[in-house]
Write a protein that holds these residues in place. Structure first.
Motif, PDB file in Angstrom:
ATOM      1  N   ASP A   8      37.957  36.618  41.215  1.00 34.55           N
ATOM      2  CA  ASP A   8      37.312  36.960  42.486  1.00 34.55           C
ATOM      3  C   ASP A   8      38.063  36.295  43.641  1.00 34.55           C
TER       4      ASP A   8
ATOM      5  N   CYS B 109      37.098  35.725  46.445  1.00 40.00           N
ATOM      6  CA  CYS B 109      36.199  34.881  47.243  1.00 40.00           C
ATOM      7  C   CYS B 109      36.329  33.410  46.880  1.00 40.00           C
TER       8      CYS B 109
ATOM      9  N   ARG C 106      32.966  41.468  39.989  1.00 35.02           N
ATOM     10  CA  ARG C 106      32.868  42.929  39.884  1.00 35.02           C
ATOM     11  C   ARG C 106      31.851  43.313  38.814  1.00 35.02           C
TER      12      ARG C 106
ATOM     13  N   THR D  83      29.269  41.227  48.733  1.00 35.18           N
ATOM     14  CA  THR D  83      30.581  40.765  49.212  1.00 35.18           C
ATOM     15  C   THR D  83      30.483  39.517  50.070  1.00 35.18           C
ATOM     16  N   GLU D  84      29.361  39.302  50.750  1.00 36.17           N
ATOM     17  CA  GLU D  84      29.210  38.117  51.589  1.00 36.17           C
ATOM     18  C   GLU D  84      28.576  36.957  50.825  1.00 36.17           C
TER      19      GLU D  84
END
Length: 649
Positions: free
Chosen positions: A575, A577, A544, A433-434
């Motif tokens: 995403d 992000c 994902r 996730t980071e």
């Protein structure tokens, strides 16, 4: 600088036509949109493409002369795609030659080993030598052979130019030469091809001030006037002189194609062709002493007829056991060296661990960083898989395929030594996730494109036709510039060039990435690799992992993406992000579309990698509507399995 006149020269197959608005015509339009760019941007000014399936499969090849620039190459091949379909209307098999380039397409793929690729044509320049023709003929023979040697053995482009030196007899015309092969030929193959056409055509060129032989895999030319850019790479001072390479050539302004009618053209052997709008003549030459010399030199190198479909030798030609052993011996590294490089496989150097064993970072005494795959004693990868991986990876050389640098089979250790790839595997970044915040859309697209290029090499362009069988994010390594490299060939299989699929009763791989026909029936092919690629495209775009508990209307990634696609809300799967406004929605949607085309339930409907690259590289190509993918679901034990029914709308 004077240019040769008479171009272009189209040659059309007399049979095997296609119909208007057919699949073959669509494939031709698809290739025309991408091949000129691919060839002009390649270091060797050369590109091939394969689109569709037999019998409507199209194979195309574009090659530009080694002394032209990228712009001239692009313009020439673009013009070729405009001219050739008109000159050879509805011919599946056609070739056209210009001064800066040549284009060939057919429904029958030419392999590098096919020396006599199609018909051989000779072009002559009007005008005879009047002073000492025997000496002139010897000079031509010496010059073209010296140029052919240089093209084959001293040029990665398989291209060379030559000339007689300035201090040659002033009463004699100065002679210039050029030789070129397609860059996919090995040095020996290139020289063999050039030797064949030189031996067959020099008799026709007796006493003539210029001539050229056109074959698809190789060509040569000589003239009594300059016709190439830059200084000659080879110079000879007399017919018996040894050629001396000149200074390194530099590229001059591009040669532009010119048009007209050649002085004479003659077809020799191979397929039967018709030559539209060109006067066909056979040049009859008087026998001289050189005839006998040439015949004696080359009578052993008679032109090998191209085998028929029934008689064609299997491809690839596997190396002998002795050659494989010699290759393995040359790559051996002492176990003591690898123990020292990895601090005796210290845990702090472990890069990761898979089903076949752990991978450690190491540093060799010369400072080179390596990744050492240490197969565990209880590894499911046995000797057979190990030999398979060695035989495969050692022969594969592509920037998007990981490079094997050494092996070790000492003290009950089984160690494979690879180039070190600093950013490790894609999954470690993509599913964190980071860390995945550092993956911009530009980088993600670069990764998708690079994986596709690596797969095209494995499936279509390498010496071996390789089906990987275990493509997944953890087997994609990222170098310092985030370029992807396909790794882990333990389950890979070599296919014959004409082989389309195989069946196994031992289904190995990773759930979520395996194609339905492989998981359920053991059928695998390049199309099963395409399925795995499609899954990775979805993962790269969404961030994902397929087969996990994703949020959405379905509990697997393909189902989620499809349902959003069908509802017109596919951008909701992107995403989060990736910052809004940092990418084009059109580009992202196109990649999702391509990913869905790769995970079609029917393998025949899935795109091949050459088509994928064309679709990725051009937004003017219309994509077919995808069908619903098959549904991956988790069983009660928590493992990912495949449902035998398609998603229902």
């Amino acid at each position: 600088m004077p240019c040769a006149t008479g171009y272009p020269w189209p040659f059309c197959g007399e049979s095997n036509n296609f119909k208007a608005n057919s699949s073959y015509q669509s494939h031709l339009s698809l290739v025309a949109a991408s091949l000129p760019k691919n060839a002009s941007t390649s270091p060797n000014l050369f590109a091939t493409a394969v689109v569709g399936t037999i019998p409507e499969q199209l194979w195309a090849m574009g090659l530009c002369r080694g002394d032209v620039d990228a712009t001239a190459c692009f313009n020439c091949l673009t013009q070729a795609f405009r001219d050739l379909p008109n000159d050879c209307s509805y011919n599946k098999d056609a070739t056209i030659y210009y001064n800066p380039c040549m284009l060939h397409y057919s429904n029958d793929q030419l392999l590098p080993e096919d020396d006599d690729s199609g018909g051989l044509y000779t072009i002559t320049t009007t005008g005879n030598v009047t002073s000492d023709p025997v000496r002139f003929n010897r000079l031509v023979a010496a010059l073209v052979n010296a140029t052919a040697d240089y093209a084959a053995y001293n040029s990665t482009r398989r291209f060379a130019t030559g000339e007689t030196s300035a201090d040659f007899d002033s009463e004699f015309p100065k002679v210039y030469s050029l030789a070129q092969c397609t860059p996919d030929l090995k040095a020996a193959q290139c020289r063999k091809c050039l030797a064949a056409i030189i031996s067959q055509t020099l008799d026709d060129f007796q006493n003539l001030i210029g001539g050229r032989a056109l074959w698809i895999n190789c060509t040569y030319r000589y003239e009594a006037a300059p016709f190439f850019n830059g200084p000659a790479m080879v110079q000879i001072a007399a017919p018996s002189s040894v050629p001396v390479p000149a200074a390194a050539p530099t590229l001059a302004p591009a040669i532009q194609p010119s048009y007209g009618t050649p002085a004479a053209v003659a077809g020799v052997g191979g397929r039967k062709y018709s030559l539209p709008n060109v006067v066909v003549a056979v040049v009859l030459a008087t026998a001289t002493a050189l005839n006998l010399v040439v015949c004696l030199c080359f009578w052993r190198r008679r032109r090998r007829r191209r085998p028929t479909a029934q008689a064609k030798q299997p491809y690839p030609k596997y190396s002998t056991e002795a050659e494989d052993m010699e290759m393995v011996d040359s790559m051996m590294i002492d176990v003591s060296t690898l123990r020292a490089a990895t601090d005796d496989f210290d845990e702090s150097n472990k890069l990761g661990e898979g089903g076949f064993g752990a991978v450690y970072k190491g540093v060799l005494p010369d400072g080179d960083e390596i990744a050492v795959k240490r197969l565990s004693q209880c590894s499911t990868q046995g000797i057979e898989e190990l030999k398979n991986e060695l035989a495969l990876v050692a022969k594969l050389k592509h920037k998007n395929v990981v490079r094997l640098v050494g092996i070790c089979l000492e003290q009950q250790e089984r160690l494979l030594v690879y180039e070190f790839v600093p950013n490790r595997s894609l999954d470690l970044i993509l599913f964190d996730t980071e860390k995945r915040e550092q993956l911009s859309w530009e980088q993600r697209y670069k990764i998708i494109n690079g994986i596709a290029r690596g797969l095209q090499y494995l499936h279509e362009d390498s010496q071996l036709k390789v089906v990987h069988r275990d493509l997944k994010a953890s087997n994609i390594l990222l170098d310092a510039n985030m370029n992807p490299k396909i790794s882990d060939f333990g389950l890979a299989r070599i296919f014959g060039r004409d082989q389309t699929q195989a069946v196994t009763d031992r289904v190995l791989g990773t759930y979520g990435y395996m194609a339905p026909e492989y998981l359920m029936r053991g059928n695998y092919s390049t199309k099963s690799d395409a399925f795995s690629f499609g899954v990775m495209v979805m993962e790269i775009i969404t961030g994902r992992k397929n087969g996990c508990c994703n949020s959405g209307m379905s509990d697997d990634l393909l189902g989620t993406v499809w349902e959003h696609w069908d509802a017109g809300t596919a951008m909701e799967t992107v995403d989060p992000c990736m910052a809004a406004g940092s990418f084009s929605e059109g580009d992202v949607l196109r990649c999702i579309h391509i990913g869905l085309l790769c995970v079609q339930p029917d393998p025949v409907a899935r795109a091949v990698m050459s088509s994928v690259l064309m679709m990725l590289g051009s937004d003017i190509i219309t994509l077919q509507a995808p069908s619903k993918p098959m549904l991956f679901a988790r069983n009660t034990a928590g493992n990912t399995t495949l449902s035998t029914v398609s998603l229902q709308g």
